[in-house]
Design an enzyme around this catalytic site. Structure first.
Site, PDB file in Angstrom:
ATOM      1  N   GLY A 225       0.835  -1.208   0.000  1.00  0.00           N
ATOM      2  CA  GLY A 225       0.000   0.000   0.000  1.00  0.00           C
ATOM      3  C   GLY A 225       0.860   1.245   0.000  1.00  0.00           C
ATOM      4  N   SER A 226       0.328   2.307   0.560  1.00  0.00           N
ATOM      5  CA  SER A 226       1.039   3.588   0.520  1.00  0.00           C
ATOM      6  C   SER A 226       2.205   3.605   1.507  1.00  0.00           C
ATOM      7  CB  SER A 226       0.074   4.712   0.878  1.00  0.00           C
ATOM      8  OG  SER A 226      -0.306   4.583   2.233  1.00  0.00           O
TER       9      SER A 226
ATOM     10  N   GLY B 260       2.617   2.125   5.266  1.00  0.00           N
ATOM     11  CA  GLY B 260       3.753   1.252   5.564  1.00  0.00           C
ATOM     12  C   GLY B 260       4.535   1.718   6.771  1.00  0.00           C
TER      13      GLY B 260
ATOM     14  N   GLU C 290       5.761  -3.494   0.739  1.00  0.00           N
ATOM     15  CA  GLU C 290       5.829  -3.137  -0.681  1.00  0.00           C
ATOM     16  C   GLU C 290       4.992  -1.882  -0.832  1.00  0.00           C
ATOM     17  OE1 GLU C 290       4.771  -2.582  -4.247  1.00  0.00           O
ATOM     18  OE2 GLU C 290       3.738  -4.523  -4.194  1.00  0.00           O
TER      19      GLU C 290
ATOM     20  N   CYS D  49       1.779   0.210  -8.544  1.00  0.00           N
ATOM     21  CA  CYS D  49       2.953   0.692  -7.804  1.00  0.00           C
ATOM     22  C   CYS D  49       4.080   0.929  -8.792  1.00  0.00           C
ATOM     23  CB  CYS D  49       3.427  -0.343  -6.796  1.00  0.00           C
ATOM     24  SG  CYS D  49       2.195  -0.713  -5.583  1.00  0.00           S
TER      25      CYS D  49
HETATM   26  C1  UN1 Z   1       1.568  -3.441  -7.681  1.00  0.00           C
HETATM   27  O1  UN1 Z   1       1.314  -2.458  -8.363  1.00  0.00           O
HETATM   28  O2  UN1 Z   1       1.421  -3.422  -6.430  1.00  0.00           O
HETATM   29  O3  UN1 Z   1       4.922  -5.334 -12.082  1.00  0.00           O
HETATM   30  C2  UN1 Z   1       2.010  -4.737  -8.240  1.00  0.00           C
HETATM   31  C3  UN1 Z   1       3.715  -5.107 -12.206  1.00  0.00           C
HETATM   32  C4  UN1 Z   1       2.751  -6.142 -11.717  1.00  0.00           C
HETATM   33  C5  UN1 Z   1       2.585  -6.057 -10.251  1.00  0.00           C
HETATM   34  C6  UN1 Z   1       2.322  -4.695  -9.696  1.00  0.00           C
HETATM   35  N1  UN1 Z   1       3.246  -7.450 -12.076  1.00  0.00           N
HETATM   36  O4  UN1 Z   1       3.291  -4.077 -12.718  1.00  0.00           O
END
Ligand code: UN1
Length: 517
Positions: free
Chosen positions: A247-248, A252, A269, A303
């Protein structure tokens, strides 16, 4: 007339997944119960109610924890390859339900159906990976310094693993964690995002069916629902040795502090602020595909989304014109309709953040080159459809330093060499994904060198998003330092034990210490 959910097969997908409209929530295996407040899930696609779940209360949580703890006693004694067999069956079930689950992901989260299918494929891939791993949970054998001694290490399961996941990958990130945790002999309690609870119910149903069919205890897979207060039940709980949270960065930092305070382990993450460096030796066609998919895929809510394009001044106008032209071709609309490239963002709060970010970049001196805006009218009734936007900006702008979960791409110009571009790329607080577009070997290697990218993921001639599950996934700095999915990420789900066995009749001490009685 805009199409209805029935036209896109949503009703039948929900049926296939066993997701009924109301009163589902907390679950150990297939036993759903919960007594907290109702959480309604509205689709960003058409604003319609998908269903409701009840939040987990402290009492509900106590029941889940008790069941999970009991299940762990049994599950941990199963040989790892047998646990792998269960995960193999789970992967097969996902293959059967791929279309239905992909549709639900698309409908509840808003990403394109293709990306929804891709997300389920990531789940299947991690299951396959975990099945293989279940026969490879290797420790090392070391040579003892003492004669007649044998020294080796082994990995044992940790116990109850808490998984907190985000709305943007409502099913895959849970699967990355859970498939590994299961083969490692752990049991899991999952708190999905309160924005995508139906995806949680669907996955729980699929997993519970597999455990039940194999006569295994309910508490190996558990689901809790609610906001951060429900997450806190796990982060504060000393019976949860590992919390994996996605998450953000803001979230975290709270989780990290809480879990570290009780000396638990956390796997984080968090936010990214990912850039693609485009050097004078870049293939422009490849750059455009990588940058546009990176910036507008999942409507800029990965992310790993591309947020910054760092372009050499000598090709700046060429790249800018090509990317702007490609944006002109984007079709924004219902993500279940495969003619569209970009679906809605998650909710109207996210729309407000998007609008605020665009206003801010202008206020800080940026120039809009592709106008943003919220779409309205037929097909856009949910109020969550926004136009992917591009702004020329400066890396030092506060808004550029910040991760905005929306389709906004910042163009930055560099002069000099790859090291000047890297200064910009690394000059942010986050460190998840990065990329360089170049056919120049020296530039590529410099980008990957110790003086190169400071991110957990560094790609050459590939965009920033779309990582495969086989590599360890995660990043440095404010991204949190955790690694999930492939490579040796499994080790975090286990405790390492060093074993030394003396098979002589003497008791020599290490380091040659004499202690005669
Ligand atoms: C995420 O955005 O938390 O690499 C995961 C990627 C994807 C996973 C993203 N396989 O864009």
């Amino acid at each position: 007339m805009s199409k209805t959910t029935t036209d896109f097969g949503i009703d039948s997908a929900l049926k296939t997944l066993g997701v009924s409209a109301t009163n589902l929530g907390t679950s150990t295996g297939s036993k759903f119960f919960a007594s907290g407040e109702e959480i309604a899930s509205y689709s960003p696609v058409d604003g319609k109610l998908i269903g409701k779940v009840k939040a987990t209360t402290q009492e509900d949580y106590a029941k889940v924890m008790e069941t999970a703890t009991a299940a762990f006693q049994e599950w941990r004694t199963k040989p790892a390859p047998l646990r792998g067999e269960i995960v193999r069956q789970f992967g097969d079930k996902l293959r059967e339900k791929k279309e239905a689950l992909g549709k639900l992901v698309s409908y509840e989260m808003g990403k394109s159906y293709q990306e929804g299918l891709g997300e389920v494929q990531e789940m299947i891939d991690i299951c396959d990976f975990a099945v293989g791993l279940s026969r490879q949970l290797h420790g090392l054998t070391m040579h003892s310094e003492r004669p007649g001694h044998r020294m080796y290490e082994q990995y044992h399961p940790l116990g109850v693993v808490g998984i907190i996941s985000a709305f943007n990958f409502p099913v895959a990130v849970w699967a990355w964690n859970t498939a590994l945790a299961w083969i490692c002999g752990d049991v899991c309690i999952w708190k999905p995002s309160e924005k995508t609870p139906m995806c949680g119910i669907a996955c729980q149903n699929i997993a519970a069916e597999v455990f039940a069919a194999n006569g295994l205890p309910e508490g190996i897979c558990n689901l809790i629902n609610g906001d951060h207060t429900v997450g806190e039940m796990m982060t504060k709980d000393t019976r949860v040795p590992l919390i994996s949270a996605t998450g953000s960065t803001r979230m975290g930092k709270i989780v990290a502090k809480e879990v570290a305070g009780r000396l638990g382990k956390s796997l984080l993450e968090l936010g990214g602020n990912n850039a693609i460096i485009v050097t004078p030796d870049a293939d422009i066609k490849m750059t455009v595909i990588g940058a546009v998919f990176g910036a507008v895929g999942t409507a800029g809510q990965r992310c790993t989304s591309t947020r910054r394009l760092i372009i050499h001044e000598s090709i700046y106008d060429t790249v800018k014109d090509a990317v702007v032209k490609a944006y002109g071709q984007l079709r924004i609309g219902n993500p279940l309709d495969e003619n569209n490239h970009v679906g809605p963002i998650i909710d109207t709060d996210a729309v407000k953040m998007y609008e605020a970010a665009l206003a801010k970049v202008v206020k800080e001196g940026g120039t809009i080159v592709v106008e943003g805006g919220v779409l309205s009218g037929e097909g856009y009734e949910s109020g969550c459809y926004v136009k992917p936007a591009i702004a020329e900006a400066n890396n030092t702008f506060e808004i550029v330093q910040h991760e905005t979960f929306a389709p906004i791409l910042y163009l930055l110009k560099y002069s000099g060499d790859i090291h000047d571009a890297l200064k910009l790329q690394n000059g942010v607080a986050q460190g998840l994904s990065s990329a360089v577009m170049t056919n120049n070997l020296r530039e590529a290697e410099a980008f990957l060198s110790v003086q190169g990218s400071d991110c957990g993921i560094a790609n050459v001639n590939i965009g920033t998003s779309g990582a495969e599950i086989g590599g360890a996934f995660g990043g440095e700095k404010e991204t949190g330092g955790g690694r999930e999915s492939g490579s040796d990420a499994w080790k975090v789900y286990m405790r390492r034990q060093t074993n030394t066995i003396n098979y002589t009749t003497e008791l020599p001490l290490a380091q040659g210490i004499k202690f005669d009685l």
